[in-house]
Scaffold this motif. Structure first.
Motif, PDB file in Angstrom:
ATOM      1  N   ILE A 142       0.895  -1.230   0.036  1.00 42.16           N
ATOM      2  CA  ILE A 142       0.039   0.081  -0.057  1.00 42.16           C
ATOM      3  C   ILE A 142       0.908   1.022   0.056  1.00 42.16           C
ATOM      4  O   ILE A 142       1.998   1.267   0.538  1.00 42.16           O
ATOM      5  CB  ILE A 142      -1.105   0.034   1.362  1.00 42.16           C
ATOM      6  CG1 ILE A 142      -2.024   1.002   1.026  1.00 42.16           C
ATOM      7  CG2 ILE A 142      -0.154   0.319   2.398  1.00 42.16           C
ATOM      8  CD1 ILE A 142      -3.387   0.345   0.002  1.00 42.16           C
ATOM      9  N   SER A 143       0.184   2.305  -0.499  1.00 41.95           N
ATOM     10  CA  SER A 143       0.825   3.529  -0.694  1.00 41.95           C
ATOM     11  C   SER A 143       0.335   4.792   0.255  1.00 41.95           C
ATOM     12  O   SER A 143      -0.790   4.481   0.556  1.00 41.95           O
ATOM     13  CB  SER A 143       1.079   4.225  -2.226  1.00 41.95           C
ATOM     14  OG  SER A 143       2.030   3.216  -2.955  1.00 41.95           O
ATOM     15  N   VAL A 144       1.140   5.602   0.931  1.00 46.56           N
ATOM     16  CA  VAL A 144       0.651   6.580   1.873  1.00 46.56           C
ATOM     17  C   VAL A 144       1.128   7.569   1.512  1.00 46.56           C
ATOM     18  O   VAL A 144       2.507   8.095   1.440  1.00 46.56           O
ATOM     19  CB  VAL A 144       1.072   6.056   3.213  1.00 46.56           C
ATOM     20  CG1 VAL A 144       0.550   7.329   4.283  1.00 46.56           C
ATOM     21  CG2 VAL A 144       0.447   4.855   3.806  1.00 46.56           C
ATOM     22  N   LEU A 145       0.344   8.748   1.278  1.00 47.29           N
ATOM     23  CA  LEU A 145       0.792  10.266   1.041  1.00 47.29           C
ATOM     24  C   LEU A 145       0.000  11.004   1.868  1.00 47.29           C
ATOM     25  O   LEU A 145      -1.193  11.309   1.710  1.00 47.29           O
ATOM     26  CB  LEU A 145       0.693  10.736  -0.460  1.00 47.29           C
ATOM     27  CG  LEU A 145       1.200  11.971  -0.634  1.00 47.29           C
ATOM     28  CD1 LEU A 145       2.528  12.200  -0.520  1.00 47.29           C
ATOM     29  CD2 LEU A 145       0.722  12.402  -2.231  1.00 47.29           C
ATOM     30  N   GLY A 188      10.247  -0.043   7.993  1.00 47.31           N
ATOM     31  CA  GLY A 188      10.713   0.608   6.688  1.00 47.31           C
ATOM     32  C   GLY A 188      10.097   1.774   6.325  1.00 47.31           C
ATOM     33  O   GLY A 188       8.846   2.082   6.561  1.00 47.31           O
ATOM     34  N   PRO A 189      10.655   2.395   5.264  1.00 46.21           N
ATOM     35  CA  PRO A 189       9.894   3.322   4.700  1.00 46.21           C
ATOM     36  C   PRO A 189       8.613   2.863   3.525  1.00 46.21           C
ATOM     37  O   PRO A 189       8.799   1.783   3.206  1.00 46.21           O
ATOM     38  CB  PRO A 189      11.054   3.776   3.522  1.00 46.21           C
ATOM     39  CG  PRO A 189      12.111   3.608   4.023  1.00 46.21           C
ATOM     40  CD  PRO A 189      12.026   2.279   4.614  1.00 46.21           C
ATOM     41  N   LEU A 225       7.183   7.796   6.426  1.00 42.23           N
ATOM     42  CA  LEU A 225       6.005   8.309   5.610  1.00 42.23           C
ATOM     43  C   LEU A 225       6.095   9.558   4.828  1.00 42.23           C
ATOM     44  O   LEU A 225       6.309  10.684   5.460  1.00 42.23           O
ATOM     45  CB  LEU A 225       4.522   8.322   6.578  1.00 42.23           C
ATOM     46  CG  LEU A 225       4.377   7.087   7.309  1.00 42.23           C
ATOM     47  CD1 LEU A 225       3.264   7.304   8.425  1.00 42.23           C
ATOM     48  CD2 LEU A 225       3.938   5.812   6.455  1.00 42.23           C
ATOM     49  N   ALA A 226       5.661   9.433   3.472  1.00 43.03           N
ATOM     50  CA  ALA A 226       5.905  10.631   2.902  1.00 43.03           C
ATOM     51  C   ALA A 226       4.720  11.811   3.261  1.00 43.03           C
ATOM     52  O   ALA A 226       3.745  11.578   3.278  1.00 43.03           O
ATOM     53  CB  ALA A 226       5.529  10.319   1.225  1.00 43.03           C
ATOM     54  N   GLY A 227       5.203  12.904   3.070  1.00 43.56           N
ATOM     55  CA  GLY A 227       4.291  14.132   3.313  1.00 43.56           C
ATOM     56  C   GLY A 227       4.434  15.030   2.256  1.00 43.56           C
ATOM     57  O   GLY A 227       5.592  15.576   1.856  1.00 43.56           O
ATOM     58  N   TRP A 228       3.350  15.381   1.598  1.00 49.62           N
ATOM     59  CA  TRP A 228       3.481  16.290   0.182  1.00 49.62           C
ATOM     60  C   TRP A 228       3.948  17.645   0.734  1.00 49.62           C
ATOM     61  O   TRP A 228       4.841  18.288  -0.144  1.00 49.62           O
ATOM     62  CB  TRP A 228       1.934  16.423  -0.106  1.00 49.62           C
ATOM     63  CG  TRP A 228       1.900  17.375  -1.352  1.00 49.62           C
ATOM     64  CD1 TRP A 228       2.262  16.918  -2.694  1.00 49.62           C
ATOM     65  CD2 TRP A 228       1.491  18.575  -1.487  1.00 49.62           C
ATOM     66  NE1 TRP A 228       1.835  18.009  -3.521  1.00 49.62           N
ATOM     67  CE2 TRP A 228       1.488  19.082  -2.748  1.00 49.62           C
ATOM     68  CE3 TRP A 228       0.803  19.489  -0.513  1.00 49.62           C
ATOM     69  CZ2 TRP A 228       1.009  20.232  -3.201  1.00 49.62           C
ATOM     70  CZ3 TRP A 228       0.466  20.816  -0.802  1.00 49.62           C
ATOM     71  CH2 TRP A 228       0.416  21.005  -2.297  1.00 49.62           C
ATOM     72  N   MET A 271      10.899   5.083  -2.283  1.00 49.64           N
ATOM     73  CA  MET A 271      11.471   5.483  -3.675  1.00 49.64           C
ATOM     74  C   MET A 271      12.347   6.929  -3.395  1.00 49.64           C
ATOM     75  O   MET A 271      13.226   7.279  -3.842  1.00 49.64           O
ATOM     76  CB  MET A 271      10.550   5.576  -4.558  1.00 49.64           C
ATOM     77  CG  MET A 271      10.045   4.202  -5.009  1.00 49.64           C
ATOM     78  SD  MET A 271      11.210   3.128  -5.767  1.00 49.64           S
ATOM     79  CE  MET A 271      11.607   3.531  -7.185  1.00 49.64           C
ATOM     80  N   LEU A 272      11.504   7.795  -2.590  1.00 48.83           N
ATOM     81  CA  LEU A 272      11.905   9.069  -2.446  1.00 48.83           C
ATOM     82  C   LEU A 272      13.279   8.935  -1.563  1.00 48.83           C
ATOM     83  O   LEU A 272      14.075   9.890  -1.866  1.00 48.83           O
ATOM     84  CB  LEU A 272      11.047   9.694  -1.586  1.00 48.83           C
ATOM     85  CG  LEU A 272       9.652  10.226  -2.703  1.00 48.83           C
ATOM     86  CD1 LEU A 272       8.751  10.883  -1.616  1.00 48.83           C
ATOM     87  CD2 LEU A 272       9.897  11.114  -3.615  1.00 48.83           C
ATOM     88  N   SER A 273      13.455   8.146  -0.549  1.00 47.12           N
ATOM     89  CA  SER A 273      14.690   8.040   0.152  1.00 47.12           C
ATOM     90  C   SER A 273      15.787   7.337  -0.473  1.00 47.12           C
ATOM     91  O   SER A 273      16.865   7.132   0.250  1.00 47.12           O
ATOM     92  CB  SER A 273      14.326   7.425   1.496  1.00 47.12           C
ATOM     93  OG  SER A 273      13.765   5.940   1.393  1.00 47.12           O
TER      94      SER A 273
END
Length: 361
Positions: free
Chosen positions: A220-223, A348-349, A232-235, A355-357
């Motif tokens: 699953i992806s989280v934004l 983990g990420p 966790l990615a933050g826009w 991918m961003l990290s």
């Protein structure tokens, strides 16, 4: 529009159990769509009042009394919640209260629209569009823009109802969505195997519970709108950091927290009761939240492209100088368990942060 002008409502009988204020998730979706489809604010207010009446919460007191009740209901967040701004509408009407709320929050529209567009763009990666899961209650404000985007179908938008109270009680998350040919579908959420989960932020503690229990598969992806979790990615974190690296002198990364706290403070149409049911909030909170959905929906319909970061930043910085804007400028205190929680993170990420990290490159 005064409360006297709204009552009685012809052909509508108040609910028998008028002290419950409970509503179904399907009813929340229906009133949201009805209000967003309205042409004028007074139509939104009439629909909202009628809905409250039908669900056992008639608007039968003065606007001033309701304003005082609203401030009392938000007393626990008195230091950070800007609901005192609605006091400017004292002596006015429901329409004036709603307009005051919209004037004070409108500066957020470019930001919310741009973030929803980012969700839509990311969901199109891959052979098939990803379902977008909006984490209720805070993520409700992303719904109006998503409904206006031509790349997003109705079936892509899903709602997750889950809280820490549900987790402690052992209740599973509930998924609510629209399926072509089947209509509205509501069912316990056993596992999300693919999709993009959206929330305002900041740490993802409830998400961690869902991953560990298997409710969220590892793919699953989280934004988030903004994140304080490096996994966790933050826009907002990403767009503001990019501007900082370009040398923009106006960038303040603290704006991420200010904006997240502000979006989380927006008035809500419902809250979760102890048994996990949806319970109507105080009438003015419900009416203002419906007005917000309507206004943001109409704003988004009028745009051909997402506002630039510069436009969003200018609107925000202008709001910070205005005493009449709904803004949490005094950050909500940092979570006391934050350091322990981040140190114990063992997943983990989470995509797209992996991918961003560079974790999965």
């Amino acid at each position: 529009m005064s409360t006297a002008a709204l009552y009685p409502v012809p052909g509508v009988q108040p609910a028998k159990h008028r002290d419950t204020g409970l509503m179904q998730r399907s009813a929340l979706r229906e009133i949201g769509i009805a209000c967003m489809s309205s042409r004028r604010l007074d139509e939104v207010i009439r629909r909202s009042v009628r809905f409250l009446w039908e669900h056992g919460q008639p608007v039968d007191s003065s606007v001033d009394r309701m304003l005082l009740d609203l401030r009392g209901e938000e007393q626990d967040e008195a230091e950070t919640n800007p609901c005192h701004l609605l006091g400017h509408a004292m002596g006015g009407s429901l329409t004036e209260v709603a307009r005051t709320y919209l004037r004070s929050t409108r500066y957020l529209f470019p930001l919310l629209h741009s973030y929803a567009c980012a969700l839509a763009a990311f969901s199109q990666h891959g052979p098939e569009p990803l379902p977008i899961y909006l984490f209720m209650r805070d993520a409700l404000v992303f719904w109006p823009t998503l409904r206006t985007l031509p790349t997003i179908s109705e079936k892509q938008i899903r709602f997750i109802f889950y809280s820490r109270r549900d987790a402690r009680a052992g209740r599973p998350p509930v998924e609510f969505s629209y399926e072509p040919g089947h209509g509205l579908v509501e069912e316990p959420l056993h596992c999300i195997r693919r999709g993009l989960l959206a929330d305002v932020g900041l740490y993802g503690s409830l998400l961690h519970t869902m991953f560990k229990s298997g409710t969220c598969a590892r793919g699953i992806s989280v934004l988030f709108l903004g994140s304080r979790n490096p996994f966790l990615a933050g826009w907002l974190n990403m767009v503001l950091s990019a501007a900082l690296l370009r040398g923009d002198p106006s960038v303040d990364l603290h704006d991420t927290i200010r904006l997240v706290d502000t979006v989380e403070s927006l008035l809500k149409p419902y809250r979760l009761a102890d048994n996990g049911a949806l319970e109507l909030t105080q009438p003015l909170s419900f009416i203002c939240s419906m007005a917000f959905l309507w206004a943001l929906h109409h704003y988004s319909k009028g745009l051909r492209a997402p506002p630039s970061l510069v436009h969003c930043a200018r609107a925000f910085h202008k709001a910070r100088k205005s005493p009449g804007c709904w803004l949490v400028d005094k950050a909500v205190p940092r979570w006391a368990e934050a350091d322990r929680f981040i140190a114990s993170w063992d997943l983990g990420p989470i995509a797209p942060m992996d991918m961003l990290s560079g974790f999965n490159l």
